[in-house]
Design a protein around this motif. Structure first.
Motif, PDB file in Angstrom:
ATOM      1  N   SER A 132       0.836  -1.213   0.000  1.00  0.00           N
ATOM      2  CA  SER A 132       0.000   0.000   0.000  1.00  0.00           C
ATOM      3  C   SER A 132       0.865   1.255   0.000  1.00  0.00           C
ATOM      4  O   SER A 132       0.575   2.229  -0.710  1.00  0.00           O
ATOM      5  CB  SER A 132      -0.914   0.007   1.228  1.00  0.00           C
ATOM      6  OG  SER A 132      -1.835  -1.033   1.167  1.00  0.00           O
ATOM      7  N   TYR A 133       1.947   1.226   0.775  1.00  0.00           N
ATOM      8  CA  TYR A 133       2.845   2.382   0.867  1.00  0.00           C
ATOM      9  C   TYR A 133       3.499   2.666  -0.486  1.00  0.00           C
ATOM     10  O   TYR A 133       3.465   3.796  -0.984  1.00  0.00           O
ATOM     11  CB  TYR A 133       3.914   2.123   1.927  1.00  0.00           C
ATOM     12  CG  TYR A 133       5.026   3.158   1.934  1.00  0.00           C
ATOM     13  CD1 TYR A 133       4.823   4.418   2.475  1.00  0.00           C
ATOM     14  CD2 TYR A 133       6.272   2.868   1.366  1.00  0.00           C
ATOM     15  CE1 TYR A 133       5.831   5.367   2.462  1.00  0.00           C
ATOM     16  CE2 TYR A 133       7.287   3.813   1.353  1.00  0.00           C
ATOM     17  CZ  TYR A 133       7.070   5.064   1.902  1.00  0.00           C
ATOM     18  OH  TYR A 133       8.068   5.999   1.882  1.00  0.00           O
TER      19      TYR A 133
ATOM     20  N   ILE B 284      -3.342   3.224  -8.320  1.00  0.00           N
ATOM     21  CA  ILE B 284      -3.207   2.551  -7.018  1.00  0.00           C
ATOM     22  C   ILE B 284      -3.902   1.189  -7.055  1.00  0.00           C
ATOM     23  O   ILE B 284      -3.352   0.175  -6.622  1.00  0.00           O
ATOM     24  CB  ILE B 284      -3.810   3.414  -5.890  1.00  0.00           C
ATOM     25  CG1 ILE B 284      -2.946   4.660  -5.650  1.00  0.00           C
ATOM     26  CG2 ILE B 284      -3.910   2.615  -4.591  1.00  0.00           C
ATOM     27  CD1 ILE B 284      -3.489   5.597  -4.597  1.00  0.00           C
TER      28      ILE B 284
ATOM     29  N   GLN C 251      -4.838   8.763 -10.830  1.00  0.00           N
ATOM     30  CA  GLN C 251      -4.098   8.358  -9.633  1.00  0.00           C
ATOM     31  C   GLN C 251      -4.791   7.198  -8.923  1.00  0.00           C
ATOM     32  O   GLN C 251      -4.151   6.214  -8.541  1.00  0.00           O
ATOM     33  CB  GLN C 251      -3.991   9.536  -8.659  1.00  0.00           C
ATOM     34  CG  GLN C 251      -2.932  10.555  -9.027  1.00  0.00           C
ATOM     35  CD  GLN C 251      -2.900  11.694  -8.028  1.00  0.00           C
ATOM     36  OE1 GLN C 251      -3.929  12.163  -7.574  1.00  0.00           O
ATOM     37  NE2 GLN C 251      -1.723  12.142  -7.678  1.00  0.00           N
ATOM     38  N   GLN C 252      -6.092   7.322  -8.745  1.00  0.00           N
ATOM     39  CA  GLN C 252      -6.840   6.293  -8.022  1.00  0.00           C
ATOM     40  C   GLN C 252      -6.789   4.951  -8.735  1.00  0.00           C
ATOM     41  O   GLN C 252      -6.618   3.904  -8.099  1.00  0.00           O
ATOM     42  CB  GLN C 252      -8.298   6.746  -7.846  1.00  0.00           C
ATOM     43  CG  GLN C 252      -8.466   7.887  -6.862  1.00  0.00           C
ATOM     44  CD  GLN C 252      -9.899   8.391  -6.795  1.00  0.00           C
ATOM     45  OE1 GLN C 252     -10.730   8.067  -7.647  1.00  0.00           O
ATOM     46  NE2 GLN C 252     -10.207   9.172  -5.776  1.00  0.00           N
TER      47      GLN C 252
ATOM     48  N   SER D  18       0.984   3.731  -3.246  1.00  0.00           N
ATOM     49  CA  SER D  18       0.560   5.120  -3.051  1.00  0.00           C
ATOM     50  C   SER D  18       1.665   6.085  -3.458  1.00  0.00           C
ATOM     51  O   SER D  18       1.408   7.120  -4.086  1.00  0.00           O
ATOM     52  CB  SER D  18       0.182   5.351  -1.585  1.00  0.00           C
ATOM     53  OG  SER D  18      -0.906   4.551  -1.218  1.00  0.00           O
ATOM     54  N   LYS D  19       2.902   5.734  -3.111  1.00  0.00           N
ATOM     55  CA  LYS D  19       4.034   6.593  -3.456  1.00  0.00           C
ATOM     56  C   LYS D  19       4.178   6.724  -4.977  1.00  0.00           C
ATOM     57  O   LYS D  19       4.388   7.821  -5.503  1.00  0.00           O
ATOM     58  CB  LYS D  19       5.318   5.997  -2.856  1.00  0.00           C
ATOM     59  CG  LYS D  19       6.539   6.887  -2.990  1.00  0.00           C
ATOM     60  CD  LYS D  19       7.735   6.305  -2.253  1.00  0.00           C
ATOM     61  CE  LYS D  19       8.940   7.240  -2.363  1.00  0.00           C
ATOM     62  NZ  LYS D  19      10.120   6.692  -1.651  1.00  0.00           N
TER      63      LYS D  19
ATOM     64  N   MET E   5       0.852   8.626  -6.421  1.00  0.00           N
ATOM     65  CA  MET E   5       0.844  10.057  -6.096  1.00  0.00           C
ATOM     66  C   MET E   5       1.965  10.794  -6.827  1.00  0.00           C
ATOM     67  O   MET E   5       1.796  11.923  -7.291  1.00  0.00           O
ATOM     68  CB  MET E   5       0.981  10.265  -4.593  1.00  0.00           C
ATOM     69  CG  MET E   5      -0.192   9.759  -3.761  1.00  0.00           C
ATOM     70  SD  MET E   5      -1.778  10.515  -4.223  1.00  0.00           S
ATOM     71  CE  MET E   5      -2.567   9.122  -5.048  1.00  0.00           C
TER      72      MET E   5
END
Length: 574
Positions: A74-75, A128, A124-125, A78-79, A82
């Motif tokens: 997840s980290y 992810i 972006q969404q 997201s990085k 984003m």
């Protein structure tokens, strides 16, 4: 969509880490049901407590490993996502900055804002989701299928029977819903446009008591967006219940036929429990895939809109590298004709004149004569249709736009200030301007009187759009911003209209002294502003109706005579 995803190359290590971590998480999820089956068949059924504790500890360890992998995935996802959004947003902004006013008119400011914010957020969404699910869903589906078949091949026929129903249901829902995503974004553009006009034009709206009409307009735009959004969501709302219905019916089928298999001695209880878990994982993988099928088309619409901006080629490009320093201060219009794209007739036709250093050239004419269009051609906000404009002895198209505009101090018709201090706004014309230079520019622009009355003087904050200063004060600060630059050519586009006659006269007197070595071009509506100019250009319907001094034109030019007589009394003319 693929074009935008190519920007993920910068984050290849983060993407690789996500893929590895998701793979580890998926494998741990697939292994847990088998361990649970062992606990039931070899521990619970036979009453071996030690075996239950032993396998239970292994399950806890694998669960912890899977949870850690999920958090890390997840980290990193997201990085990467984003970072991609930030890069695309910066890329769009930098590209839009190169647009001429023609491209801005073509796309629309409201649409550009939506594309830079909402559309990029949609991308972006989905990135992810893709980074997490593009690996997880296939592994869970294929792995779950393999593990289910390994537990009981015959019972797996229940899954095979449920699969076509599920796939057909998903495709039907998407077939109905996907075409509506484009409408959602277009109506969001419209809502942003109406909202932006209402917020920026609130003073005009209130002055003409148009609040009710504007509320109706906004309500209509809002209702249009709401209607299509509800329509999309109604269709998509069938997706999850359909998935859950098929999933639960499949589980019922597995339990039904699994119970028969257990009674016949062809299957153990633990294997049936594991089989149900694998069925849930297979169905969950399909749920994840269906969510992706919903998000990707909408993101694809947004990606297409972003690419439309990025692929739009600016009509004005730097074609030459000449230096605009041959004849400092000179401005020449050589048979210039200009038409707006799609216009039936030219706005300006065959305009020719020369403005020299140390002289003040004024442009006057009725409304719609083409005055503002003429000055917008000088800094190349638009390119001429035919003819040429020479600044400092060089065709403006042969000079890099940045260098060309560095030679010009431009004061637009609509004074625009930025959020920040007064000093920051004046320094906008010259980034390294000292406080002494700022104060001098403000003094020449007749802005010192109201600046000194402010609590923090030059550090006083200008609010958004300059809403805490008057129209005349905004104009004077805009003039100061141009003066601090000390350019070769000053262009004032009706920049004295909000000033009283006394301030106007004082300012023009100060400007004449300040700009002795530069060329000054003034566009004005008031005759009193241009009377002292070295040469006055009279425009009528986009053509030059006359060039000369005030006295020469008043004696010979009918158009100029009409303008003068409409504004000045006989005593003032005399």
């Amino acid at each position: 969509m693929i074009k935008l995803l190519k920007n993920l190359k910068v984050y290849k290590w983060a993407v690789l880490a996500v893929l590895v971590l998701v793979f580890a998480q998926s494998m741990s999820d697939l292994y847990l049901p088998t361990l649970m089956a062992d606990i039931i068949d070899k521990g619970v059924v036979v009453g071996d407590t030690g075996y239950i504790w032993k396998i239970g500890a292994v399950m806890l360890g694998i669960t912890a490993l899977g949870a850690t992998a999920a958090i890390a995935a997840s980290y990193y996802s997201s990085k990467a996502a984003m970072g991609l959004g930030r890069d695309i947003r910066r890329k769009v902004f930098n590209h839009v900055e190169r647009f001429s006013l023609q491209e801005f008119d073509q796309v629309g400011t409201a649409s550009l804002i939506t594309r830079t914010t909402n559309d990029i957020t949609q991308v972006q969404q989905v990135v992810i989701m893709m980074l997490r699910m593009v690996v997880s869903a296939p592994i869970m589906f294929i792995g779950g299928l393999i593990m289910a078949v390994s537990k009981d091949a015959k019972l797996s026929l229940v899954i095979v029977a449920a699969m076509p129903v599920l796939v057909v249901s998903i495709l039907l829902i998407l077939w109905k819903g996907v075409p509506l995503f484009g409408q959602v974004q277009k109506r969001l553009d419209r809502l942003n446009l109406v909202l932006r006009e209402n917020l920026t034009g609130i003073r005009v709206i209130r002055a003409f008591n148009r609040e009710k009409e504007e509320k109706v307009r906004l309500t209509q735009a809002n209702a249009d967006l709401t209607d299509v959004s509800i329509k999309v969501n109604k269709i998509m709302a069938f997706l999850m219940p359909t998935m859950m219905l098929v999933m639960n019916l499949t589980v019922v089928g597995v339990i039904w036929f699994g119970g028969i298999r257990i009674n016949n001695g062809g299957m153990q209880i633990g294997d049936l429990m594991a089989f149900i878990q694998y069925v849930m994982q297979i169905m969950f993988a399909l749920v994840m895939a269906s969510v992706m099928f919903v998000m990707i088309p909408r993101a694809a619409v947004s990606a297409k809109r972003i690419n439309e901006v990025l692929e739009m080629t600016p009509t004005m490009v730097d074609e030459g590298t000449a230096s605009a320093d041959r004849e400092p201060g000179t401005l020449v219009f050589d048979h210039v004709t200009f038409s707006y794209p799609g216009a039936e007739a030219p706005v300006l036709s065959d305009i020719s004149f020369k403005a020299r250093p140390g002289e003040i050239t004024a442009v006057i004419g009725g409304t719609g004569a083409g005055k503002s269009t003429l000055v917008n051609l000088i800094p190349r906000f638009y390119d001429v249709t035919s003819g040429s404009i020479q600044v400092n002895g060089v065709d403006s198209r042969d000079v890099p736009q940045e260098e060309l505009r560095s030679k010009i101090g431009f004061v637009p018709q609509k004074a625009l200030l930025f959020t920040g201090s007064i000093a920051d706004n004046i320094r906008f014309g010259k980034q390294d301007a000292s406080l002494e230079e700022i104060e001098h520019a403000a003094r020449v622009a007749q802005a010192t009187d109201f600046i000194e009355r402010m609590p923090d003087r030059y550090d006083s904050v200008i609010e958004q759009g300059g809403s805490n200063v008057s129209g005349g004060q905004k104009q004077r600060l805009s003039i100061a911003r141009a003066l601090v630059r000390k350019p070769d050519l000053y262009v004032f586009d009706d920049s004295f209209s909000a000033l009283d006659f006394k301030t106007d006269a004082t300012l023009r007197k100060a400007l004449k002294k300040e700009t002795q070595e530069a060329t000054v071009l003034i566009v004005a509506q008031r005759v009193s502003t241009v009377m002292d100019a070295d040469q006055i250009i009279v425009l009528e319907e986009g053509r030059v109706a006359g060039i000369g001094t005030h006295d020469e034109l008043y004696a010979t030019n009918v158009v100029y005579q009409e303008i003068v007589k409409s504004q000045l009394s006989e005593e003032e003319i005399a």
